[in-house]
Design a protein around this motif. Sequence first.
Motif, mmCIF file in Angstrom:
data_model
loop_
_atom_site.group_PDB
_atom_site.id
_atom_site.type_symbol
_atom_site.label_atom_id
_atom_site.label_comp_id
_atom_site.label_asym_id
_atom_site.label_seq_id
_atom_site.Cartn_x
_atom_site.Cartn_y
_atom_site.Cartn_z
ATOM 1 N N ARG A 121 0.825 -1.203 0.000
ATOM 2 C CA ARG A 121 0.000 0.000 0.000
ATOM 3 C C ARG A 121 0.861 1.257 0.000
ATOM 4 N NH1 ARG A 121 -4.917 1.667 4.207
ATOM 5 N NH2 ARG A 121 -5.334 3.684 3.240
ATOM 6 N N ALA A 122 1.923 1.233 0.775
ATOM 7 C CA ALA A 122 2.714 2.453 0.960
ATOM 8 C C ALA A 122 3.382 2.912 -0.320
ATOM 9 C CB ALA A 122 3.763 2.223 2.051
ATOM 10 N N GLY A 123 3.990 1.976 -1.062
ATOM 11 C CA GLY A 123 4.719 2.375 -2.256
ATOM 12 C C GLY A 123 5.947 3.203 -1.906
ATOM 13 N N TRP A 124 6.455 3.919 -2.899
ATOM 14 C CA TRP A 124 7.630 4.772 -2.692
ATOM 15 C C TRP A 124 7.482 6.037 -3.512
ATOM 16 C CZ3 TRP A 124 11.283 5.070 0.787
ATOM 17 C CH2 TRP A 124 12.376 5.915 0.567
ATOM 18 N N ALA A 125 7.619 7.179 -2.861
ATOM 19 C CA ALA A 125 7.546 8.467 -3.546
ATOM 20 C C ALA A 125 8.793 9.297 -3.305
ATOM 21 C CB ALA A 125 6.317 9.238 -3.070
ATOM 22 N N GLY A 126 9.714 8.766 -2.522
ATOM 23 C CA GLY A 126 10.909 9.514 -2.164
ATOM 24 C C GLY A 126 11.929 9.558 -3.278
ATOM 25 N N GLY A 148 -0.289 3.767 4.588
ATOM 26 C CA GLY A 148 0.370 2.464 4.635
ATOM 27 C C GLY A 148 1.427 2.378 5.715
ATOM 28 N N VAL A 149 1.645 3.480 6.426
ATOM 29 C CA VAL A 149 2.634 3.539 7.505
ATOM 30 C C VAL A 149 1.895 3.811 8.808
ATOM 31 C CG1 VAL A 149 4.674 4.709 8.414
ATOM 32 C CG2 VAL A 149 4.411 4.399 5.938
ATOM 33 N N VAL A 150 1.962 2.884 9.744
ATOM 34 C CA VAL A 150 1.385 3.078 11.066
ATOM 35 C C VAL A 150 2.513 3.475 12.015
ATOM 36 C CG1 VAL A 150 0.177 2.006 13.002
ATOM 37 C CG2 VAL A 150 -0.444 1.411 10.648
ATOM 38 N N GLN A 151 2.377 4.640 12.619
ATOM 39 C CA GLN A 151 3.405 5.186 13.515
ATOM 40 C C GLN A 151 2.833 5.249 14.930
ATOM 41 O OE1 GLN A 151 4.774 9.097 12.419
ATOM 42 N NE2 GLN A 151 6.402 9.130 13.952
ATOM 43 N N VAL A 152 3.467 4.555 15.857
ATOM 44 C CA VAL A 152 3.058 4.555 17.256
ATOM 45 C C VAL A 152 4.192 5.154 18.075
ATOM 46 C CG1 VAL A 152 2.373 3.157 19.239
ATOM 47 C CG2 VAL A 152 1.600 2.521 16.937
ATOM 48 N N VAL A 153 3.894 6.231 18.781
ATOM 49 C CA VAL A 153 4.904 6.907 19.601
ATOM 50 C C VAL A 153 4.838 6.350 21.021
ATOM 51 C CG1 VAL A 153 5.669 9.128 20.530
ATOM 52 C CG2 VAL A 153 4.806 8.978 18.180
ATOM 53 N N HIS A 154 6.015 6.049 21.593
ATOM 54 C CA HIS A 154 6.064 5.528 22.959
ATOM 55 C C HIS A 154 7.309 6.057 23.675
ATOM 56 C CE1 HIS A 154 9.218 2.460 22.102
ATOM 57 N NE2 HIS A 154 8.659 2.426 20.914
ATOM 58 N N ASP A 155 7.317 5.897 24.988
ATOM 59 C CA ASP A 155 8.452 6.373 25.766
ATOM 60 C C ASP A 155 9.664 5.473 25.534
ATOM 61 O OD1 ASP A 155 8.888 4.495 28.501
ATOM 62 O OD2 ASP A 155 6.953 4.292 27.516
ATOM 63 N N TRP A 194 6.674 10.492 4.870
ATOM 64 C CA TRP A 194 6.687 11.441 3.760
ATOM 65 C C TRP A 194 7.470 10.906 2.557
ATOM 66 C CZ3 TRP A 194 3.468 15.424 4.455
ATOM 67 C CH2 TRP A 194 3.094 15.695 5.776
ATOM 68 N N LEU A 195 8.070 9.733 2.724
ATOM 69 C CA LEU A 195 8.833 9.137 1.628
ATOM 70 C C LEU A 195 8.002 8.156 0.810
ATOM 71 C CD1 LEU A 195 12.194 8.410 3.515
ATOM 72 C CD2 LEU A 195 11.837 10.120 1.711
ATOM 73 N N VAL A 196 6.796 7.830 1.276
ATOM 74 C CA VAL A 196 5.972 6.834 0.587
ATOM 75 C C VAL A 196 4.830 7.513 -0.165
ATOM 76 C CG1 VAL A 196 6.562 5.068 2.285
ATOM 77 C CG2 VAL A 196 4.492 6.447 2.610
ATOM 78 N N THR A 197 4.245 6.770 -1.086
ATOM 79 C CA THR A 197 3.141 7.302 -1.886
ATOM 80 C C THR A 197 1.870 7.464 -1.062
ATOM 81 O OG1 THR A 197 4.064 6.229 -3.847
ATOM 82 C CG2 THR A 197 1.753 6.922 -3.959
ATOM 83 N N ASP A 198 1.569 6.444 -0.237
ATOM 84 C CA ASP A 198 0.363 6.474 0.582
ATOM 85 C C ASP A 198 0.774 6.424 2.056
ATOM 86 O OD1 ASP A 198 -2.011 6.173 1.912
ATOM 87 O OD2 ASP A 198 -2.752 4.507 0.681
ATOM 88 N N PRO A 199 0.765 7.551 2.754
ATOM 89 C CA PRO A 199 1.203 7.551 4.153
ATOM 90 C C PRO A 199 0.309 6.700 5.059
ATOM 91 C CG PRO A 199 0.245 9.676 3.560
ATOM 92 C CD PRO A 199 0.396 8.902 2.294
#
Length: 434
Positions: A171-176, A313-320, A306-311
């Motif tokens: 899904r993410a692809g590459w746009a970078g 497709g990237v799941v970002q979880v912030v943790h300590d 920001w480097l992929v075609t479909d953001p």
Amino acid sequence: MALIDARGIPADQTSVDRLAAEGLDYRVVDTEDSARLTAFQRAMARGFLGGDPTEAVLAEGAPTVRSRRGIGVYERGADSGALPVATIDSWVTPLTIPGGEIDMWAISGVTVAGTHRRRGIARSLLEGELRAAADSGVAVAGLTVSEATIYGRYGFGAAVPVSHFTVDVRRAGWAGPVPPGRVEYVERERLAEELSAVHERARTTRAGQVPGWAARWAGLGGLASNESDRDKVRGVRYLDAEGEVRGVLSFALSERGDSFRFSLHVRLLVGETPEAVAALWRFAVQHDLVDEVTADLRPVDDPLPWLVTDPRGVVQVVHDHGWLRILDLPTALMARRYSAPIDTILRVEDALGFTAGTWRLRVDEAGAATVEAGEEGSEPDITFDVSALSALYVGGVRAAALHGASRIDASPASVVALDRAFAAFPAPSLDIWY
């Protein structure tokens, strides 16, 4: 300036006395005694629920343990081969902060045997380390933690958040970009060296980072005997247009079911330049037969989404991840640089007394700070406890967030001024455990 050798610092007498009343012996471990060294290593492995270490694992770990100040808690009268019922180790290391570095008392290996819980041992271990650090003139302590609910009571703040990424690569692809230079494989025997060299150059550009050590790089490079997936570890490096190594990626592949499709887990991706980071992400996301890429301990401002075609497709979880504890407030605050001027009165609450009091913080237009004790009776602009101040210290946590959680008592204008002053660019991060 040379770092303090923590091994020369004696056991904290308050902790010695407190545990002696419980029939326990709290002492610095003589790691030159092979029996005591082995017992200390086995106790740490047991405390972290690992298997009993083999001779090879013990031998590989010995240099690291010997390089640090190990504290063991023993039953009174235990012989030299007896396992301690609790462990902790520490060393002094540079911590990257905005504008430079500061010496940090790094704490690791904190374990208490299941047979000795609720006897005040953990308290004696942690407070003993903080008193030893403060008495040695070290202004900041730090650790990475397996449990996030323990350390706030000792004044630590979760100062360095990080991201965990899960990428659906189809899904993410590459746009970078397609960076200049090239990516090439590195044999495992060379991978640890490359990780060490690039990390040491890159870590000074982002607050929150600390240096690694030989055993850390061996583990990440797939050379450690206790690494169950060592044979799956692979490595590549990025060479720029001039042929200089600017980035390194350690990763492992695992099959998803029996479909001959794979997951790629990033063990460490380190780059000195944006081009290096983009090139290594491109290698991972576009790897043949890979459906999913996972990575942890990444900066919260990592460019990946920001480097992929479909953001999506990237799941970002912030943790300590990185926890810090200020011990000498004037030294710590004057060591870093700030992003905006401020002139404010801070009131800091500290149950252990290291930083408690009223302080005037002034930052000039160049970002340099001076800190003085506040005048008696002066009213504070900002009131918080030392764990909140420690969370703010390297600029990875927003004062507005802590204010919204009632961790800071201040007017909205004071919170905005504090936020602007303490913010760090790029976002602080920490890409290893210690």
